[in-house]
Design a protein around this motif. Structure first.
Motif, PDB file in Angstrom:
ATOM      1  N   PHE A 110       0.830  -1.201   0.000  1.00 55.51           N
ATOM      2  CA  PHE A 110       0.000   0.000   0.000  1.00 55.51           C
ATOM      3  C   PHE A 110       0.873   1.263   0.000  1.00 55.51           C
ATOM      4  CE2 PHE A 110      -2.807   3.094   2.248  1.00 55.51           C
ATOM      5  CZ  PHE A 110      -3.824   3.121   1.307  1.00 55.51           C
ATOM      6  N   PHE A 111       2.044   1.185   0.620  1.00 54.63           N
ATOM      7  CA  PHE A 111       2.926   2.355   0.677  1.00 54.63           C
ATOM      8  C   PHE A 111       3.345   2.840  -0.710  1.00 54.63           C
ATOM      9  CE2 PHE A 111       7.230   4.142   0.782  1.00 54.63           C
ATOM     10  CZ  PHE A 111       6.956   5.314   1.474  1.00 54.63           C
ATOM     11  N   PRO A 112       3.902   1.975  -1.597  1.00 54.01           N
ATOM     12  CA  PRO A 112       4.298   2.499  -2.913  1.00 54.01           C
ATOM     13  C   PRO A 112       3.119   3.000  -3.742  1.00 54.01           C
ATOM     14  CG  PRO A 112       4.776   0.147  -2.762  1.00 54.01           C
ATOM     15  CD  PRO A 112       4.303   0.589  -1.422  1.00 54.01           C
ATOM     16  N   VAL A 113       1.948   2.379  -3.562  1.00 52.29           N
ATOM     17  CA  VAL A 113       0.769   2.863  -4.291  1.00 52.29           C
ATOM     18  C   VAL A 113       0.449   4.289  -3.858  1.00 52.29           C
ATOM     19  CG1 VAL A 113      -1.717   2.524  -4.588  1.00 52.29           C
ATOM     20  CG2 VAL A 113      -0.171   0.567  -4.694  1.00 52.29           C
ATOM     21  N   CYS A 114       0.399   4.519  -2.549  1.00 53.60           N
ATOM     22  CA  CYS A 114       0.134   5.868  -2.030  1.00 53.60           C
ATOM     23  C   CYS A 114       1.246   6.829  -2.428  1.00 53.60           C
ATOM     24  CB  CYS A 114      -0.006   5.845  -0.507  1.00 53.60           C
ATOM     25  SG  CYS A 114      -1.520   5.096   0.056  1.00 53.60           S
ATOM     26  N   LEU A 115       2.493   6.362  -2.378  1.00 55.18           N
ATOM     27  CA  LEU A 115       3.624   7.198  -2.745  1.00 55.18           C
ATOM     28  C   LEU A 115       3.489   7.653  -4.197  1.00 55.18           C
ATOM     29  CD1 LEU A 115       7.279   6.761  -1.859  1.00 55.18           C
ATOM     30  CD2 LEU A 115       6.684   6.930  -4.252  1.00 55.18           C
ATOM     31  N   LEU A 116       3.216   6.715  -5.096  1.00 57.40           N
ATOM     32  CA  LEU A 116       3.085   7.070  -6.508  1.00 57.40           C
ATOM     33  C   LEU A 116       1.913   8.017  -6.755  1.00 57.40           C
ATOM     34  CD1 LEU A 116       3.861   3.660  -8.225  1.00 57.40           C
ATOM     35  CD2 LEU A 116       5.226   5.751  -8.320  1.00 57.40           C
ATOM     36  N   VAL A 157      -6.421   2.324  11.783  1.00 62.20           N
ATOM     37  CA  VAL A 157      -7.696   1.605  11.681  1.00 62.20           C
ATOM     38  C   VAL A 157      -7.544   0.201  12.252  1.00 62.20           C
ATOM     39  CG1 VAL A 157      -9.317   0.575  10.022  1.00 62.20           C
ATOM     40  CG2 VAL A 157      -8.599   2.955   9.754  1.00 62.20           C
ATOM     41  N   LEU A 158      -6.442  -0.460  11.899  1.00 64.09           N
ATOM     42  CA  LEU A 158      -6.197  -1.807  12.431  1.00 64.09           C
ATOM     43  C   LEU A 158      -6.050  -1.788  13.951  1.00 64.09           C
ATOM     44  CD1 LEU A 158      -3.764  -3.229   9.732  1.00 64.09           C
ATOM     45  CD2 LEU A 158      -6.144  -3.885  10.128  1.00 64.09           C
ATOM     46  N   ALA A 159      -5.407  -0.753  14.478  1.00 64.54           N
ATOM     47  CA  ALA A 159      -5.244  -0.640  15.934  1.00 64.54           C
ATOM     48  C   ALA A 159      -6.597  -0.496  16.621  1.00 64.54           C
ATOM     49  CB  ALA A 159      -4.332   0.536  16.276  1.00 64.54           C
ATOM     50  N   VAL A 160      -7.492   0.287  16.029  1.00 63.37           N
ATOM     51  CA  VAL A 160      -8.835   0.451  16.605  1.00 63.37           C
ATOM     52  C   VAL A 160      -9.588  -0.879  16.563  1.00 63.37           C
ATOM     53  CG1 VAL A 160     -11.081   1.560  16.235  1.00 63.37           C
ATOM     54  CG2 VAL A 160      -8.983   2.924  16.166  1.00 63.37           C
ATOM     55  N   LYS A 161      -9.507  -1.577  15.430  1.00 68.35           N
ATOM     56  CA  LYS A 161     -10.179  -2.883  15.323  1.00 68.35           C
ATOM     57  C   LYS A 161      -9.593  -3.879  16.327  1.00 68.35           C
ATOM     58  CE  LYS A 161     -11.834  -2.799  10.594  1.00 68.35           C
ATOM     59  NZ  LYS A 161     -13.179  -3.298  10.768  1.00 68.35           N
ATOM     60  N   HIS A 162      -8.275  -3.843  16.493  1.00 68.88           N
ATOM     61  CA  HIS A 162      -7.625  -4.743  17.442  1.00 68.88           C
ATOM     62  C   HIS A 162      -8.074  -4.425  18.871  1.00 68.88           C
ATOM     63  CE1 HIS A 162      -4.303  -6.080  20.093  1.00 68.88           C
ATOM     64  NE2 HIS A 162      -4.440  -7.163  19.379  1.00 68.88           N
ATOM     65  N   ALA A 172       6.498  14.965  -1.196  1.00 71.57           N
ATOM     66  CA  ALA A 172       5.078  14.930  -0.823  1.00 71.57           C
ATOM     67  C   ALA A 172       4.523  13.520  -1.022  1.00 71.57           C
ATOM     68  CB  ALA A 172       4.281  15.946  -1.636  1.00 71.57           C
ATOM     69  N   GLY A 173       4.979  12.823  -2.066  1.00 65.58           N
ATOM     70  CA  GLY A 173       4.545  11.442  -2.293  1.00 65.58           C
ATOM     71  C   GLY A 173       4.923  10.533  -1.143  1.00 65.58           C
ATOM     72  N   VAL A 174       6.159  10.692  -0.648  1.00 63.93           N
ATOM     73  CA  VAL A 174       6.610   9.886   0.498  1.00 63.93           C
ATOM     74  C   VAL A 174       5.751  10.204   1.716  1.00 63.93           C
ATOM     75  CG1 VAL A 174       8.504   9.511   2.120  1.00 63.93           C
ATOM     76  CG2 VAL A 174       8.964   9.563  -0.326  1.00 63.93           C
ATOM     77  N   LEU A 175       5.501  11.473   1.965  1.00 61.74           N
ATOM     78  CA  LEU A 175       4.670  11.866   3.117  1.00 61.74           C
ATOM     79  C   LEU A 175       3.256  11.302   2.990  1.00 61.74           C
ATOM     80  CD1 LEU A 175       5.795  15.556   3.715  1.00 61.74           C
ATOM     81  CD2 LEU A 175       6.285  13.555   5.129  1.00 61.74           C
ATOM     82  N   ILE A 176       2.689  11.387   1.788  1.00 60.61           N
ATOM     83  CA  ILE A 176       1.343  10.847   1.581  1.00 60.61           C
ATOM     84  C   ILE A 176       1.351   9.328   1.755  1.00 60.61           C
ATOM     85  CG2 ILE A 176      -0.432  10.468  -0.184  1.00 60.61           C
ATOM     86  CD1 ILE A 176       0.179  13.370  -1.120  1.00 60.61           C
ATOM     87  N   GLY A 177       2.394   8.659   1.269  1.00 57.02           N
ATOM     88  CA  GLY A 177       2.514   7.212   1.467  1.00 57.02           C
ATOM     89  C   GLY A 177       2.580   6.850   2.936  1.00 57.02           C
ATOM     90  N   GLY A 236       0.052   4.902   7.731  1.00 56.57           N
ATOM     91  CA  GLY A 236      -0.222   5.226   9.138  1.00 56.57           C
ATOM     92  C   GLY A 236      -1.715   5.204   9.443  1.00 56.57           C
ATOM     93  N   ALA A 237      -2.520   5.722   8.515  1.00 58.79           N
ATOM     94  CA  ALA A 237      -3.979   5.711   8.712  1.00 58.79           C
ATOM     95  C   ALA A 237      -4.505   4.273   8.743  1.00 58.79           C
ATOM     96  CB  ALA A 237      -4.663   6.508   7.611  1.00 58.79           C
ATOM     97  N   LEU A 238      -3.998   3.434   7.842  1.00 63.13           N
ATOM     98  CA  LEU A 238      -4.432   2.031   7.837  1.00 63.13           C
ATOM     99  C   LEU A 238      -4.027   1.309   9.120  1.00 63.13           C
ATOM    100  CD1 LEU A 238      -3.990   0.452   4.299  1.00 63.13           C
ATOM    101  CD2 LEU A 238      -6.027   0.558   5.701  1.00 63.13           C
TER     102      LEU A 238
END
Length: 192
Positions: free
Chosen positions: A25-31, A57-62, A42-47, A52-54
């Motif tokens: 997911f990181f390289p997809v967001c980066l690109l 979400v996983l932490a909340v579900k856990h 900015a691509g790296v930051l967005i990635g 981090g957001a995902l």
């Protein structure tokens, strides 16, 4: 009756089956970020923000899973209930063995392009009790999960379903602790 809950600190085991999709997911967001902003920084930051957001979400579900999952041992058998409304029950007499139990948190479907990168989330695997019991399913479950549960073997005599209760997800060392004591007391043959 004794109750057992998932121990804190089990987040890495929870995230492990989803690690590969997170990594990809990181390289997809980066690109996407780099294309949309015209900046690789900015691509790296967005990635990083996307991953981090995902993870958040996983932490909340856990956290919800840890707070709402309980295994109860009684003279009748073992029951697992979770925050989503699933309830599994195995009577002592209907338990067949201790084996690996797979708990699937995401669709087993593979995503990606043919000939390209293809990814799917794995199942959590832990030792647990396997046998014939009852499963209550909440009214709102994903279609893929309904299809998977519809394929579970059913004993034609009793109508009971084949199921597993993943005790190792609650405590990886359950066989040496109080849960193992319950099994030794009621079904010592399973630990032989």
């Amino acid at each position: 009756m004794d109750e057992f809950r998932i121990r804190r600190g089990s987040f890495p085991a929870f995230v492990a089956p989803l690690l590969m999709p997170l990594v990809l997911f990181f390289p997809v967001c980066l690109l996407l970020g780099a294309i949309l902003t015209g900046s690789s920084i900015a691509g790296v930051l967005i990635g990083l923000l996307g991953v981090g957001a995902l993870v958040g979400v996983l932490a909340v579900k856990h956290r919800r899973m840890v707070a709402g999952t309980v295994v109860r041992f009684s003279p009748q058998g073992v029951e697992l209930a979770d925050a989503y409304g699933f309830r599994l029950r195995l009577e002592w007499a209907r338990m067949e063995r201790i084996d690996v139990v797979e708990s699937r948190m995401a669709s087993p479907r593979t995503i990606g392009r043919l000939g390209g990168v293809r990814v799917r989330a794995g199942a959590l695997r832990s030792a647990g009790l396997i046998g014939w019991g009852t499963r209550e399913v909440p009214p709102r479950v994903p279609r893929w999960m309904r299809a998977q549960l519809a394929g579970v073997p059913v004993d034609p005599r009793t109508g009971l379903q084949r199921l597993g209760i993943p005790l190792g997800a609650i405590d990886p060392l359950w066989e040496r602790g109080p849960m193992g004591d319950w099994v030794r007391r009621h079904r010592p043959d399973l630990l032989a």
